[in-house]
Design a protein around this motif. Structure first.
Motif, PDB file in Angstrom:
ATOM      1  N   ALA A  37       0.507  -1.682  -0.280  1.00 16.54           N
ATOM      2  CA  ALA A  37       0.447   0.540   0.052  1.00 16.54           C
ATOM      3  C   ALA A  37       1.354   1.319   0.353  1.00 16.54           C
ATOM      4  CB  ALA A  37      -0.877  -0.272   1.378  1.00 16.54           C
ATOM      5  N   ALA A  38       1.765   1.446   0.667  1.00 15.47           N
ATOM      6  CA  ALA A  38       3.100   2.436   1.347  1.00 15.47           C
ATOM      7  C   ALA A  38       3.623   2.650  -0.620  1.00 15.47           C
ATOM      8  CB  ALA A  38       3.781   2.212   2.185  1.00 15.47           C
ATOM      9  N   LEU A  39       3.775   1.748  -1.334  1.00 12.38           N
ATOM     10  CA  LEU A  39       4.199   1.511  -2.604  1.00 12.38           C
ATOM     11  C   LEU A  39       4.118   2.175  -3.284  1.00 12.38           C
ATOM     12  CD1 LEU A  39       7.035  -1.357  -1.975  1.00 12.38           C
ATOM     13  CD2 LEU A  39       7.235   0.989  -2.089  1.00 12.38           C
ATOM     14  N   GLU A  40       2.622   1.900  -3.703  1.00  7.16           N
ATOM     15  CA  GLU A  40       1.396   2.352  -4.102  1.00  7.16           C
ATOM     16  C   GLU A  40       1.274   3.472  -3.614  1.00  7.16           C
ATOM     17  OE1 GLU A  40      -1.588  -0.186  -4.499  1.00  7.16           O
ATOM     18  OE2 GLU A  40      -0.792  -1.727  -5.456  1.00  7.16           O
ATOM     19  N   GLY A  41       1.402   4.339  -3.097  1.00 12.26           N
ATOM     20  CA  GLY A  41       1.105   5.824  -2.344  1.00 12.26           C
ATOM     21  C   GLY A  41       0.719   6.704  -1.183  1.00 12.26           C
ATOM     22  N   ASN A  42       0.045   4.883  -0.536  1.00 13.36           N
ATOM     23  CA  ASN A  42      -0.463   5.233   0.434  1.00 13.36           C
ATOM     24  C   ASN A  42       0.185   5.047   1.452  1.00 13.36           C
ATOM     25  OD1 ASN A  42      -3.364   5.336  -1.459  1.00 13.36           O
ATOM     26  ND2 ASN A  42      -2.747   3.032  -2.063  1.00 13.36           N
ATOM     27  N   GLY A  43       0.457   6.652   2.200  1.00  9.61           N
ATOM     28  CA  GLY A  43       1.259   6.763   2.804  1.00  9.61           C
ATOM     29  C   GLY A  43       2.399   6.304   3.170  1.00  9.61           C
ATOM     30  N   SER A  44       3.282   6.577   4.015  1.00  8.99           N
ATOM     31  CA  SER A  44       4.874   6.241   3.957  1.00  8.99           C
ATOM     32  C   SER A  44       4.964   4.468   4.919  1.00  8.99           C
ATOM     33  CB  SER A  44       5.129   6.916   4.727  1.00  8.99           C
ATOM     34  OG  SER A  44       5.349   7.389   6.259  1.00  8.99           O
ATOM     35  N   ILE A  45       6.579   4.417   4.622  1.00  7.35           N
ATOM     36  CA  ILE A  45       7.201   3.372   4.654  1.00  7.35           C
ATOM     37  C   ILE A  45       7.186   3.547   5.826  1.00  7.35           C
ATOM     38  CG2 ILE A  45       9.340   1.492   4.550  1.00  7.35           C
ATOM     39  CD1 ILE A  45       7.300   1.808   2.355  1.00  7.35           C
ATOM     40  N   ALA A  46       7.009   4.307   6.726  1.00  7.96           N
ATOM     41  CA  ALA A  46       7.832   3.938   8.479  1.00  7.96           C
ATOM     42  C   ALA A  46       6.037   3.804   9.197  1.00  7.96           C
ATOM     43  CB  ALA A  46       7.823   5.962   8.459  1.00  7.96           C
ATOM     44  N   ASP A  47       5.110   4.853   8.650  1.00 10.94           N
ATOM     45  CA  ASP A  47       3.652   4.432   8.647  1.00 10.94           C
ATOM     46  C   ASP A  47       3.259   3.138   8.542  1.00 10.94           C
ATOM     47  OD1 ASP A  47       2.877   6.918   9.062  1.00 10.94           O
ATOM     48  OD2 ASP A  47       2.363   7.540   7.773  1.00 10.94           O
ATOM     49  N   ALA A  48       3.526   2.383   7.558  1.00  7.99           N
ATOM     50  CA  ALA A  48       3.338   0.929   6.840  1.00  7.99           C
ATOM     51  C   ALA A  48       3.934   0.078   8.224  1.00  7.99           C
ATOM     52  CB  ALA A  48       4.183   0.816   5.915  1.00  7.99           C
ATOM     53  N   ALA A  49       5.095   0.224   8.479  1.00  3.89           N
ATOM     54  CA  ALA A  49       6.046  -0.074   9.496  1.00  3.89           C
ATOM     55  C   ALA A  49       5.584   0.083  10.694  1.00  3.89           C
ATOM     56  CB  ALA A  49       7.048   0.175   9.747  1.00  3.89           C
ATOM     57  N   ALA A  50       5.050   0.856  11.224  1.00  3.60           N
ATOM     58  CA  ALA A  50       4.558   0.513  12.765  1.00  3.60           C
ATOM     59  C   ALA A  50       3.211  -0.267  12.476  1.00  3.60           C
ATOM     60  CB  ALA A  50       4.022   1.995  12.488  1.00  3.60           C
ATOM     61  N   LEU A  51       2.468   0.095  11.161  1.00  2.00           N
ATOM     62  CA  LEU A  51       0.970  -0.875  10.914  1.00  2.00           C
ATOM     63  C   LEU A  51       0.860  -1.874  11.385  1.00  2.00           C
ATOM     64  CD1 LEU A  51      -2.015  -0.230  10.408  1.00  2.00           C
ATOM     65  CD2 LEU A  51      -1.964  -0.469   7.986  1.00  2.00           C
ATOM     66  N   VAL A  52       2.360  -2.407  10.325  1.00  2.00           N
ATOM     67  CA  VAL A  52       2.940  -4.103  10.810  1.00  2.00           C
ATOM     68  C   VAL A  52       2.920  -4.273  12.120  1.00  2.00           C
ATOM     69  CG1 VAL A  52       4.654  -5.399   9.884  1.00  2.00           C
ATOM     70  CG2 VAL A  52       3.927  -3.969   8.217  1.00  2.00           C
ATOM     71  N   GLN A  53       3.868  -3.652  12.654  1.00  2.28           N
ATOM     72  CA  GLN A  53       4.098  -3.900  13.752  1.00  2.28           C
ATOM     73  C   GLN A  53       3.067  -3.787  15.019  1.00  2.28           C
ATOM     74  OE1 GLN A  53       6.666  -0.397  15.059  1.00  2.28           O
ATOM     75  NE2 GLN A  53       8.530  -2.103  14.317  1.00  2.28           N
ATOM     76  N   GLN A  54       1.668  -3.013  14.688  1.00  2.00           N
ATOM     77  CA  GLN A  54       0.731  -3.477  15.025  1.00  2.00           C
ATOM     78  C   GLN A  54       0.151  -4.680  15.149  1.00  2.00           C
ATOM     79  OE1 GLN A  54      -3.039  -0.672  14.235  1.00  2.00           O
ATOM     80  NE2 GLN A  54      -2.547  -0.001  15.757  1.00  2.00           N
ATOM     81  N   SER A  55      -0.067  -5.120  13.667  1.00  2.00           N
ATOM     82  CA  SER A  55      -0.901  -6.141  13.336  1.00  2.00           C
ATOM     83  C   SER A  55      -0.116  -7.417  14.077  1.00  2.00           C
ATOM     84  CB  SER A  55      -0.841  -6.427  12.008  1.00  2.00           C
ATOM     85  OG  SER A  55      -1.899  -4.673  11.484  1.00  2.00           O
TER      86      SER A  55
END
Length: 307
Positions: A248-266
């Motif tokens: 999603a981040a690579l497709e322009g939906n948010g930053s890599i840092a935000d994605a990393a935080a979401l992966v950690q939470q999930s």
């Protein structure tokens, strides 16, 4: 009991390292029980053991499917059960290690699965779901198999269609089929070892750190390579935790840092669900990682099991 050790536990709890140590000591081979490590070229995001981590121990059920394939519990059991039988026949110890409880339980029970016949019924149900909505099929399922309907959410489109397909093909509800399967004594009698932590915060710390390490190892490049190969971003494998967020981040939906935080939470939430699943197993011997030396206790349990 059979010469089988099951090592279960949440993500980032150290199952691989314990499996390797026990395999070295008890002449074993490891059978991975992870629904994502079956996929080829998805190494970093699935925390697939490296050659260095394997320490020369044979590992099975890694890299057995292409990323664009759907992989199921029935397919896992069809592939893994003969491997376990072969290990036992050769007089070795089968060490089944992983965090996918559904796969592990099904393998140990020796589940028989309702057939997937190529009659076109499933396709007809898919078309009907598209045309009339999955709500209509769920209403139908409530009429013929209320137990299944009560367990499923409307988002479980695949399982709703599967339950209806089984009924149409066999005349028997999938609930009835599963009850008959569960009544059969399990195929294997393993020693169950479960990994946990006395403080949940320590597990969560390890999960967060693992995500950071995956990024350092090149997870983003791994995902870019898969997408460049033509692996669909919406396929089952790429919808896994640790992939879909970065896609999603690579497709322009948010930053890599935000994605990393979401992966950690999930991942933390997933670990909690894994522990809930494994705690239902009353035969599980729990090893508390930060409160005791787990290898000596595991060794002791294995020796006691052999008596």
């Amino acid at each position: 009991m059979d010469n089988i050790i099951c090592i279960a536990g949440p993500t980032a709890s150290g199952k691989t390292s314990l499996a390797v140590e026990l395999a070295k000591e008890f002449d074993g081979e490891v059978v991975s029980c992870d629904s994502m490590q079956v996929y080829k070229r998805m190494d970093i995001g699935t925390a697939k053991p490296t050659d260095e981590e394997k320490q020369g121990i044979v590992h099975h059920m890694l890299d057995v499917a292409e990323p664009w394939e759907d992989f199921s519990v029935s397919r896992y059991c069809e592939m893994a059960s003969p491997i376990v039988d072969d290990i036992l026949t050769r007089g070795k110890t089968a060490i089944i290690a992983g965090g996918t409880g559904l796969y592990m339980d099904a393998l140990i029970r020796g589940n028989s699965f309702a057939p997937y016949p190529a009659t076109g019924r499933r396709e007809e149900l898919e078309v009907r779901a598209e045309r009339e909505g999955i709500e209509v099929l769920m209403d139908w399922l409530w009429q013929i198999d209320p137990d299944s309907a009560a367990r499923l959410h409307l988002s479980d489109r695949k399982r709703i269609i599967r339950a209806l397909e089984v009924y149409l093909e066999t005349g028997e509800t999938i609930t009835a089929h599963n009850l008959k399967t569960q009544a059969i004594p399990p195929k294997y009698q393993p020693l169950w070892l479960g990994l946990d932590f006395s403080e949940r915060a320590e597990l969560y710390r390890r999960i967060d750190m693992r995500v950071d390490i995956m990024l350092q190892m090149g997870l983003i490049d791994e995902i870019k390579t898969l997408l460049a190969e033509g692996v669909p971003s919406k396929c089952t494998a790429m919808q896994a935790i640790g992939y879909k967020e970065f896609v999603a981040a690579l497709e322009g939906n948010g930053s890599i840092a935000d994605a990393a935080a979401l992966v950690q939470q999930s991942s933390r939430r997933y670990a909690k669900r894994q522990l809930t699943w494994f705690r239902r197993n009353h035969k599980m011997n729990w090893l508390i990682r930060d409160a005791e030396e787990i290898l000596p206790k595991a060794r002791r349990l294995i020796h006691e099991n052999d008596k």
